[in-house]
Design an enzyme around this catalytic site. Structure first.
Site, short mmCIF file in Angstrom:
data_model
loop_
_atom_site.label_atom_id
_atom_site.label_comp_id
_atom_site.label_asym_id
_atom_site.label_seq_id
_atom_site.Cartn_x
_atom_site.Cartn_y
_atom_site.Cartn_z
CG HIS A 126 -3.58 2.90 2.38
ND1 HIS A 126 -3.93 2.51 1.15
CD2 HIS A 126 -3.62 1.86 3.08
CE1 HIS A 126 -4.18 1.27 1.10
NE2 HIS A 126 -4.02 0.86 2.25
CB CYS A 162 -0.87 0.10 1.19
SG CYS A 162 -1.88 -1.41 1.22
CG ASN A 209 -6.82 -1.36 1.23
OD1 ASN A 209 -5.99 -1.06 0.42
ND2 ASN A 209 -6.25 -1.90 2.29
#
Ligand code: UT7
Length: 324
Positions: free
Chosen positions: A251, A112, A281
C-alpha cells in the site's frame, strides 16, 4: 490452490495536482511534502468523475486483460471508503455501467486494506464454485472526502482505481494465502465520520464533517510494524522464505514507511513497487494500481511469487502471497 488473477487494470483521473498547487491552499511547501512523504503529485477527479466511473474504467481494462466477456462475471466487489452513493453501492453502479447482468454486486469497507480483503473473499467464492469469476475493484475519490484546510491530511491523498479478475485454473498455484488482521480499538487514530445524523435525538453538535481525520505520527508507527508482522506471518504459514519473493507490492501511503519496511525486511529497493510520488495515497485503490502497473511493465512474470501488503483505517492490515 487454483485461484488465479486472470487480468488487472487501473484508471487514474487526468487532472494532476502538484504540491505547489496545494501550497496555495494551506500552509505547506513542496519541499515539506516531498521530504516527509515522497509525494510530488496526485490525481484528482474532475467534473462528472465519480468513484464508480474510475472503477468501471479500471474494470474494463482488467476484463480485457483477462480475455473474458462481461457476461462471465458472477460477482463484483468494490472496496471503497468514498462511494458516490451510500446506496446503491459503487459495485451496483459498476455492474450497470459494464452491463454485467449475470453478476451480483456489493461494496466492502476495509479502508486501505480493502483490495486485499476483497481478493481473499474472491478466493473463497472461486474455491467454492470453480466456474465463478469475481471482479474485485479498489476505487476512491478521496479528494471529495478531504478537509482542504487541514494540512495534516489534504496533502496525502489522491483519487484512482485498480481492478483484478479472479478465477479458477486447475492445477495452478495462484493464491497461496493471506494473513489479514483488524484492530478496532485504535479506530480514533484514523477515521472518517458518516454524514451528520438527521435524527434530532442523536445529532452530534460537533460533527467534524465527513472528512479523513488522522494522527499521522501514531499511524506511521503502527503501519510499519503491522505490515512487517503480517508479512512474516503469511510467509511462515506457507513455509516460504523472503528470498523466494520476487516483488513486494505494498500500500502506498508514505515513502518513509515503504523505505523503513524494506529496510526491516532487508529487501532491495528494486524489489518494491513504489508509485506514491505520482499518485499519493489512494487508499483501497493503491495496491491494485501498483499491481497493474507492475504487470504491464513486465515486472511480474508467470511463476513469480509476489507479496502484497496493506495498512489502513480500522485499523485493518494484512499480507497476501500469490504465485503468478
Ligand atoms: O493509508 C493509511 C495509512 N496512513 C499512513 O500510513 C500515514 C502515516 N503518517 C504519515 O505518513 C506521517 O506521519 C505524515 C506525513 C502524516 C506526517 O509526517 P510526520 O513526520 O509524522 O510529521 P508530524 O505530523 O509529526 O508533523 C511535524 C511538523 C509539525 O509541526 P511542529 O509541531 O513540529 O511545529 C506539523 O504541524 O510538521 C508540521 N506539519 C506540516 N508542515 C508543513 C504537518 N503537516 C504539514 C504540512 N506542511 N503539510
Amino acid at each position: 490452490m487454483g485461484t488465479v488473477i486472470l487480468g488487472t487494470g487501473s484508471c487514474l483521473p487526468d487532472k494532476i495536482v502538484t504540491n505547489d498547487d496545494i501550497a496555495k491552499i494551506v500552509d505547506t511547501s513542496d519541499e515539506w511534502i516531498r521530504t516527509r512523504t515522497g509525494i510530488r503529485t496526485r490525481r484528482v477527479c474532475g467534473q462528472d468523475e465519480q468513484t464508480y466511473n474510475l472503477a468501471t474504467r479500471a474494470a474494463r481494462r482488467a476484463i480485457a486483460a483477462a480475455g473474458i466477456g462481461v457476461e462471465e462475471i458472477g460477482l463484483i466487489v468494490v472496496a471503497t471508503i468514498s462511494s458516490h452513493t451510500l446506496m446503491p453501492s459503487s459495485a451496483c453502479l459498476v455492474q450497470k455501467e459494464l452491463g454485467a447482468t449475470k453478476a451480483f454486486a456489493y461494496d466492502i469497507n476495509a479502508a486501505c486494506s480493502g483490495f486485499l480483503f476483497g481478493i481473499d473473499l474472491a478466493h473463497k467464492y472461486v474455491q467454492a464454485d470453480h466456474g465463478m469469476k469475481v471482479l474485485v475493484v479498489g476505487a476512491e475519490n478521496l479528494s471529495s472526502r478531504l478537509n482542504w484546510s487541514d494540512r495534516n491530511t489534504c496533502i496525502l491523498f489522491g483519487d484512482g482505481a485498480g481492478a483484478a479478475v479472479v478465477g479458477y485454473r486447475d492445477g495452478a498455484s495462484g493464491y497461496l494465502g493471506a494473513n489479514l488482521r483488524s484492530d478496532g480499538s485504535l479506530w480514533e487514530l484514523l477515521y472518517m465520520y458518516a454524514p451528520k445524523s438527521s435524527n434530532p435525538d442523536i445529532t452530534h453538535e460537533d460533527h467534524p464533517g465527513t472528512y479523513i481525520i488522522m494522527e499521522g505520527k501514531e499511524v506511521f508507527k503502527h503501519a510499519v510494524k503491522a505490515m512487517e508482522d503480517a508479512i512474516h506471518g503469511v510467509l511462515a504459514r506457507e513455509g516460504i522464505g523472503l528470498d523466494a519473493v520476487k516483488l513486494l507490492v505494498p500500500h502506498q501511503a508514505n515513502i518513509r514507511i515503504l523505505n523503513k519496511l524494506a529496510e526491516r525486511l532487508q529487501m532491495p529497493a528494486d524489489d518494491v513497487v513504489i508509485n506514491v510520488s505520482e499518485y499519493g495515497n489512494t487508499s483501497a485503490a493503491s495496491i491494485p494500481i501498483a499491481l497493474d502497473e507492475a504487470v504491464r511493465a513486465g515486472r511480474i512474470q508467470e511463476g513469480d511469487v509476489i507479496l502484497l501488503c496493506s495498512f489502513g483505517g480500522g485499523f485493518t492490515w494484512g499480507a497476501t502471497l500469490i504465485k503468478w
